[in-house]
Design a protein around this motif. Structure first.
Motif, PDB file in Angstrom:
ATOM      1  N   GLU A   1       3.746  -4.669  -0.561  1.00  0.00           N
ATOM      2  CA  GLU A   1       3.389  -4.157  -1.628  1.00  0.00           C
ATOM      3  C   GLU A   1       1.539  -3.690  -1.301  1.00  0.00           C
ATOM      4  O   GLU A   1       0.940  -4.554  -0.904  1.00  0.00           O
ATOM      5  N   ILE A   2       1.397  -2.491  -1.898  1.00  0.00           N
ATOM      6  CA  ILE A   2      -0.007  -2.143  -1.892  1.00  0.00           C
ATOM      7  C   ILE A   2      -0.807  -2.574  -3.040  1.00  0.00           C
ATOM      8  O   ILE A   2      -0.494  -2.279  -3.944  1.00  0.00           O
ATOM      9  N   PRO A   3      -1.983  -3.379  -2.739  1.00  0.00           N
ATOM     10  CA  PRO A   3      -2.640  -3.901  -3.867  1.00  0.00           C
ATOM     11  C   PRO A   3      -3.148  -2.570  -4.885  1.00  0.00           C
ATOM     12  O   PRO A   3      -3.419  -1.474  -4.080  1.00  0.00           O
ATOM     13  N   SER A   4      -3.189  -2.910  -6.020  1.00  0.00           N
ATOM     14  CA  SER A   4      -3.595  -1.486  -7.079  1.00  0.00           C
ATOM     15  C   SER A   4      -5.178  -1.735  -7.076  1.00  0.00           C
ATOM     16  O   SER A   4      -5.721  -2.820  -7.387  1.00  0.00           O
ATOM     17  N   THR A   5      -5.811  -0.798  -6.844  1.00  0.00           N
ATOM     18  CA  THR A   5      -7.304  -0.461  -6.942  1.00  0.00           C
ATOM     19  C   THR A   5      -7.750   0.796  -7.124  1.00  0.00           C
ATOM     20  O   THR A   5      -7.116   1.677  -6.840  1.00  0.00           O
ATOM     21  N   SER A   6      -8.994   1.073  -7.556  1.00  0.00           N
ATOM     22  CA  SER A   6      -9.467   2.385  -7.738  1.00  0.00           C
ATOM     23  C   SER A   6     -10.269   2.583  -6.468  1.00  0.00           C
ATOM     24  O   SER A   6     -10.486   4.064  -6.346  1.00  0.00           O
ATOM     25  N   VAL A   7     -10.675   1.793  -5.495  1.00  0.00           N
ATOM     26  CA  VAL A   7     -11.404   2.192  -4.497  1.00  0.00           C
ATOM     27  C   VAL A   7     -10.410   2.882  -3.580  1.00  0.00           C
ATOM     28  O   VAL A   7      -9.284   2.627  -3.593  1.00  0.00           O
ATOM     29  N   PRO A   8     -11.033   3.712  -2.715  1.00  0.00           N
ATOM     30  CA  PRO A   8     -10.045   4.431  -1.656  1.00  0.00           C
ATOM     31  C   PRO A   8      -9.594   3.554  -0.837  1.00  0.00           C
ATOM     32  O   PRO A   8     -10.267   2.442  -0.343  1.00  0.00           O
ATOM     33  N   LEU A   9      -8.395   3.765  -0.453  1.00  0.00           N
ATOM     34  CA  LEU A   9      -7.512   2.733   0.424  1.00  0.00           C
ATOM     35  C   LEU A   9      -7.454   3.317   1.901  1.00  0.00           C
ATOM     36  O   LEU A   9      -7.044   4.538   1.972  1.00  0.00           O
ATOM     37  N   VAL A  10      -7.734   2.703   2.980  1.00  0.00           N
ATOM     38  CA  VAL A  10      -7.512   2.975   4.300  1.00  0.00           C
ATOM     39  C   VAL A  10      -6.703   2.032   4.821  1.00  0.00           C
ATOM     40  O   VAL A  10      -6.488   1.121   4.708  1.00  0.00           O
ATOM     41  N   ALA A  11      -5.779   2.849   5.824  1.00  0.00           N
ATOM     42  CA  ALA A  11      -4.589   1.738   6.480  1.00  0.00           C
ATOM     43  C   ALA A  11      -4.578   1.938   7.758  1.00  0.00           C
ATOM     44  O   ALA A  11      -4.323   3.265   8.283  1.00  0.00           O
ATOM     45  N   ASP A  12      -4.371   0.950   8.667  1.00  0.00           N
ATOM     46  CA  ASP A  12      -3.986   1.189   9.978  1.00  0.00           C
ATOM     47  C   ASP A  12      -2.470   1.095   9.976  1.00  0.00           C
ATOM     48  O   ASP A  12      -2.023  -0.041   9.707  1.00  0.00           O
ATOM     49  N   MET A  13      -1.703   2.238  10.142  1.00  0.00           N
ATOM     50  CA  MET A  13      -0.213   2.116  10.059  1.00  0.00           C
ATOM     51  C   MET A  13       0.524   2.323  11.454  1.00  0.00           C
ATOM     52  O   MET A  13       1.742   3.079  11.606  1.00  0.00           O
ATOM     53  N   SER A  14      -0.407   1.855  12.504  1.00  0.00           N
ATOM     54  CA  SER A  14       0.217   2.272  13.964  1.00  0.00           C
ATOM     55  C   SER A  14       1.660   1.705  14.135  1.00  0.00           C
ATOM     56  O   SER A  14       2.407   2.645  14.742  1.00  0.00           O
ATOM     57  N   SER A  15       1.917   0.824  13.601  1.00  0.00           N
ATOM     58  CA  SER A  15       3.513   0.275  14.046  1.00  0.00           C
ATOM     59  C   SER A  15       4.451   0.376  12.933  1.00  0.00           C
ATOM     60  O   SER A  15       5.415  -0.215  13.074  1.00  0.00           O
ATOM     61  N   ASP A  16       3.860   1.016  11.890  1.00  0.00           N
ATOM     62  CA  ASP A  16       5.144   1.144  11.035  1.00  0.00           C
ATOM     63  C   ASP A  16       5.372   2.560  10.360  1.00  0.00           C
ATOM     64  O   ASP A  16       5.736   2.850   9.325  1.00  0.00           O
ATOM     65  N   ILE A  17       4.571   3.348  10.777  1.00  0.00           N
ATOM     66  CA  ILE A  17       4.280   4.810  10.105  1.00  0.00           C
ATOM     67  C   ILE A  17       5.980   5.455  10.360  1.00  0.00           C
ATOM     68  O   ILE A  17       6.228   5.166  11.613  1.00  0.00           O
TER      69      ILE A  17
END
Ligand SMILES: *Cc1c(COP(=O)(O)O)cnc(C)c1O
Length: 354
Positions: free
Chosen positions: A156-172
């Motif tokens: 689950e992606i936390p809900s927030t109003s700040v920009p979200l950045v993700a390292d998705m190297s191994s599940d993109i």
């Protein structure tokens, strides 16, 4: 003998992609020239790059939503610094879920204040922290969606109003997912997309020009976005092969269908880990990764027997990372359920015979 490749990365690619990539190294589409000896400014390669960028946006459902897909070099590791260079004006928030987020934190500290909002370090990163508070005044929150080494995955992606950045190297591209929750995400190709040598970055255009510092051209996202990932010579083989994999993903029915297959594989393996008296899982049950399953023998003395059974069955790349020990079965998109069945067979044989 067929080899079942459970390597964490570089890792298995679809056979068809391998064959097409190999053929293109010899000759690209009847052109009389190899993929790796044509100009990257040729129409043939421009078409490849454009298709790769378009497919990345299409598969993630981000076409016409103000995002750019770019292909860079330097691995996911270079993104640890580029994210901060381009986005960290004052302060950023990071969730520390293991080796890779730890490295991202280290780089970000060179550019500003870094607040480690949560960490599972005290439990050797065997779970994903939840319920932490996210300050409003951070430039972005950085997450690692799948922790390749420890075998945990964000559900689950936390809900927030700040920009979200993700390292998705191994599940993109491994599951149906609302990618629009992220303002920027990146993935080194060599886990679930292609050979090492390129990194896919998908970035919302309104993140350009966010910081007051000067950014060297090569490390500036805008440079590469404006130049269509052709600011300098791109890694042509890695981009082409990644493009072939994305075509394959689409032909498999896209992320929904691959996500179902990945869930079946993971359910099969975790089911056996839980059932089999010889094994125990490493990661907390609710945070288990569908890509990388980490597990250990209850009695390490069975190691020799189990390794022998795996070897005889053609299983390769199962050794766990040194920070976890034991075993890690990486089940990326191209790994078939038959390979997981073979592994499960070996686990059952160990239980029966030893
Ligand atoms: C493998 C991996 C990296 C490092 O990738 P490089 O391309 O080798 O820099 C970073 N993050 C995650 C989640 C990884 O799995």
């Amino acid at each position: 003998m067929k080899v079942h490749n459970f390597s964490a990365g570089p890792s298995i690619l679809p056979t068809q992609v391998m064959q097409q990539a190999a053929a293109a190294v010899k000759e690209l589409d009847g052109s009389g020239l190899s993929l790796i000896e044509i100009s990257h400014r040729s129409q043939a390669f421009i078409d490849i790059m454009e298709e790769a960028c378009a497919l990345a946006l299409e598969l993630t459902g981000l076409e016409n939503k103000g995002y750019k897909a770019i292909f860079l070099q330097g691995g996911a590791s270079q993104q640890f610094l580029m994210v901060a260079y381009n986005l960290l004006e004052k302060k950023a928030g990071y969730v520390n879920t293991g080796t890779w987020s730890n490295k991202a934190i280290k780089e970000a500290k060179l550019f500003g204040e870094v607040s480690e909002l949560a960490s599972s370090k005290e439990a050797n990163f065997n779970y994903i922290p939840k319920g932490y508070s996210i300050p409003e005044d951070i430039n972005y929150l950085h997450l690692t969606t799948n922790n390749t080494i420890f075998g945990t995955q964000l559900k689950e992606i936390p809900s927030t109003s700040v920009p979200l950045v993700a390292d998705m190297s191994s599940d993109i591209f491994s599951r149906e997912f609302d990618y629009s929750k992220f303002d920027l995400f990146y993935a080194g190709a060599q886990k679930n997309m292609g050979p090492a040598g390129t990194t896919l970055v998908i970035i919302k255009e309104d993140l350009f020009g966010k910081v007051s510092r000067a950014i060297p051209s090569m490390l500036n996202y805008q440079t590469h976005a404006d130049a269509g990932s052709m600011f300098n010579t791109p890694p042509v083989f890695a981009v082409y092969t990644s493009m072939l994999t994305m075509r394959w993903v689409k032909a498999q029915g896209g992320l929904e269908s691959l996500g179902e297959k990945n869930m079946l594989k993971a359910t099969l393996l975790y089911g056996e880990i839980d059932r089999n008296s010889k094994f125990k899982g490493f990661a907390a049950t609710e945070d288990r990764s569908e890509m990388n399953a980490t597990f250990n023998l209850v009695d390490p003395a069975d190691g020799e027997a189990f390794d022998g059974l795996c070897k005889a069955a053609g299983i390769s790349g199962l050794k766990g990372h040194r920070s976890v020990g034991g075993y890690r079965a990486s089940m990326y998109n191209a790994l078939s359920i038959e390979s997981v069945e073979i592994l499960v067979d070996c686990m059952q044989t160990l239980e029966k015979k030893y």
